[in-house]
Design a protein around this motif. Structure first.
Motif, PDB file in Angstrom:
ATOM      1  N   GLY A  53       0.797  -1.222   0.000  1.00 26.34           N
ATOM      2  CA  GLY A  53       0.000   0.000   0.000  1.00 26.34           C
ATOM      3  C   GLY A  53       0.827   1.268   0.000  1.00 26.34           C
ATOM      4  N   LEU A  54       2.128   1.168   0.278  1.00 26.21           N
ATOM      5  CA  LEU A  54       2.969   2.358   0.269  1.00 26.21           C
ATOM      6  C   LEU A  54       3.145   2.881  -1.154  1.00 26.21           C
ATOM      7  CD1 LEU A  54       5.860   1.415   2.752  1.00 26.21           C
ATOM      8  CD2 LEU A  54       3.790   2.735   3.222  1.00 26.21           C
ATOM      9  N   ALA A  55       3.288   4.185  -1.292  1.00 29.78           N
ATOM     10  CA  ALA A  55       3.598   4.788  -2.586  1.00 29.78           C
ATOM     11  C   ALA A  55       5.033   4.432  -2.943  1.00 29.78           C
ATOM     12  CB  ALA A  55       3.426   6.299  -2.513  1.00 29.78           C
ATOM     13  N   ALA A  56       5.278   4.195  -4.215  1.00 30.00           N
ATOM     14  CA  ALA A  56       6.633   3.969  -4.721  1.00 30.00           C
ATOM     15  C   ALA A  56       7.006   5.196  -5.542  1.00 30.00           C
ATOM     16  CB  ALA A  56       6.683   2.707  -5.562  1.00 30.00           C
ATOM     17  N   VAL A  80       3.054  -0.091  -3.932  1.00 31.99           N
ATOM     18  CA  VAL A  80       3.459  -1.455  -3.577  1.00 31.99           C
ATOM     19  C   VAL A  80       2.189  -2.285  -3.411  1.00 31.99           C
ATOM     20  CG1 VAL A  80       4.653  -2.910  -1.900  1.00 31.99           C
ATOM     21  CG2 VAL A  80       5.523  -0.604  -2.393  1.00 31.99           C
ATOM     22  N   VAL A  81       2.075  -3.345  -4.209  1.00 30.95           N
ATOM     23  CA  VAL A  81       0.868  -4.185  -4.153  1.00 30.95           C
ATOM     24  C   VAL A  81       1.131  -5.555  -3.546  1.00 30.95           C
ATOM     25  CG1 VAL A  81      -0.363  -3.007  -6.001  1.00 30.95           C
ATOM     26  CG2 VAL A  81       1.151  -4.922  -6.564  1.00 30.95           C
ATOM     27  N   ALA A  82       2.401  -5.970  -3.499  1.00 28.98           N
ATOM     28  CA  ALA A  82       2.697  -7.283  -2.920  1.00 28.98           C
ATOM     29  C   ALA A  82       4.190  -7.392  -2.646  1.00 28.98           C
ATOM     30  CB  ALA A  82       2.262  -8.408  -3.862  1.00 28.98           C
ATOM     31  N   THR A  88      15.360   3.518   0.462  1.00 24.49           N
ATOM     32  CA  THR A  88      14.634   4.187   1.532  1.00 24.49           C
ATOM     33  C   THR A  88      13.256   3.580   1.702  1.00 24.49           C
ATOM     34  OG1 THR A  88      15.773   6.265   1.020  1.00 24.49           O
ATOM     35  CG2 THR A  88      13.776   6.417   2.369  1.00 24.49           C
ATOM     36  N   VAL A  89      12.948   3.189   2.937  1.00 27.10           N
ATOM     37  CA  VAL A  89      11.601   2.763   3.305  1.00 27.10           C
ATOM     38  C   VAL A  89      11.147   3.725   4.389  1.00 27.10           C
ATOM     39  CG1 VAL A  89      10.195   0.938   4.328  1.00 27.10           C
ATOM     40  CG2 VAL A  89      12.029   0.344   2.734  1.00 27.10           C
ATOM     41  N   ASP A  90      10.096   4.457   4.098  1.00 26.98           N
ATOM     42  CA  ASP A  90       9.566   5.451   5.032  1.00 26.98           C
ATOM     43  C   ASP A  90       8.111   5.086   5.323  1.00 26.98           C
ATOM     44  OD1 ASP A  90       8.772   7.651   6.494  1.00 26.98           O
ATOM     45  OD2 ASP A  90       9.216   9.119   4.928  1.00 26.98           O
ATOM     46  N   ILE A  91       7.925   4.178   6.265  1.00 23.95           N
ATOM     47  CA  ILE A  91       6.573   3.711   6.581  1.00 23.95           C
ATOM     48  C   ILE A  91       5.731   4.866   7.115  1.00 23.95           C
ATOM     49  CG2 ILE A  91       5.219   2.187   8.077  1.00 23.95           C
ATOM     50  CD1 ILE A  91       7.454   0.098   7.646  1.00 23.95           C
ATOM     51  N   ALA A  92       6.304   5.682   8.004  1.00 23.55           N
ATOM     52  CA  ALA A  92       5.561   6.823   8.561  1.00 23.55           C
ATOM     53  C   ALA A  92       5.168   7.807   7.468  1.00 23.55           C
ATOM     54  CB  ALA A  92       6.381   7.516   9.636  1.00 23.55           C
ATOM     55  N   GLY A  93       6.043   7.993   6.482  1.00 26.50           N
ATOM     56  CA  GLY A  93       5.772   8.898   5.372  1.00 26.50           C
ATOM     57  C   GLY A  93       4.948   8.265   4.268  1.00 26.50           C
ATOM     58  N   GLY A  94       4.726   6.949   4.369  1.00 23.51           N
ATOM     59  CA  GLY A  94       3.874   6.257   3.406  1.00 23.51           C
ATOM     60  C   GLY A  94       4.501   6.000   2.051  1.00 23.51           C
ATOM     61  N   LYS A  95       5.850   5.832   2.019  1.00 21.91           N
ATOM     62  CA  LYS A  95       6.466   5.628   0.710  1.00 21.91           C
ATOM     63  C   LYS A  95       7.745   4.808   0.795  1.00 21.91           C
ATOM     64  CE  LYS A  95       9.221   9.859   0.763  1.00 21.91           C
ATOM     65  NZ  LYS A  95       9.458  11.153   0.131  1.00 21.91           N
TER      66      LYS A  95
END
Length: 176
Positions: free
Chosen positions: A103-106, A117-119, A150-157
């Protein structure tokens, strides 16, 4: 708001005639699947309790409460077992639950949208991130520090650095 569910195991074929099943776990420690109490099916309509497990080659053999014969065990073949995301331990730096990434934006390094991100997949040679662009086929990329720096879960991307063989992939150039 519903709590995110994480798939921690999948029931396989029966093992023997007394209701035992093969159990594939998706936890770092295969036996940790017993630590979460009753597990739920994806739709939440059924809970399954693991009575005991033992190690077998490449999987566990489990006795499930209320499953006492081969026919009952066979009906559970393929059932995935879930636990609430907040019941799982926190991750270390650089570690992620797949469900947290979906669900995060790429985006690329310039913060331009690539897709979503779908899977996440693991075919045995490392994790693969699947990204659905706004149009066209999904992208399957290695989930490595080089490709996903970079993985930014809080930032959604997640930030994606496209591998050269994908960026420079031009079928017309192959004819030259």
């Amino acid at each position: 708001m519903t709590t995110a569910q994480i798939c921690v195991a999948r029931i396989g074929a029966p093992h023997g005639v007394r209701g035992q099943v093969r159990l594939w776990t998706f936890t770092e420690d295969p036996f940790a699947v017993c630590d979460y109490g009753p597990l739920a099916t994806k739709d939440g309509k059924r809970t399954i309790e693991i009575d005991n497990v033992r190690e077998a080659k490449g999987h566990l053999v489990a006795t499930l409460k209320g499953v006492t014969d081969r026919d009952a065990a066979a009906r559970l073949n393929g059932v995935e077992l879930y636990v609430a995301r907040d019941a799982l331990p926190d991750t270390e730096d650089g570690e992620y639950y797949h469900a947290d990434l979906i669900g995060l934006a790429a985006v690329n390094a310039a913060d331009e949208a690539i897709g979503r991100v779908v899977a996440m997949h693991d075919f045995g040679a490392g994790d693969i991130i699947e990204i659905a662009p706004p149009s066209g086929p999904t992208l399957l990329l290695p989930f490595t520090d080089a490709v996903v720096p970079t993985v930014d879960i809080a930032g959604g991307k997640v930030v994606i650095e496209m591998p050269g063989e994908i960026v420079d992939d031009d079928p017309a150039a192959a004819d030259d």
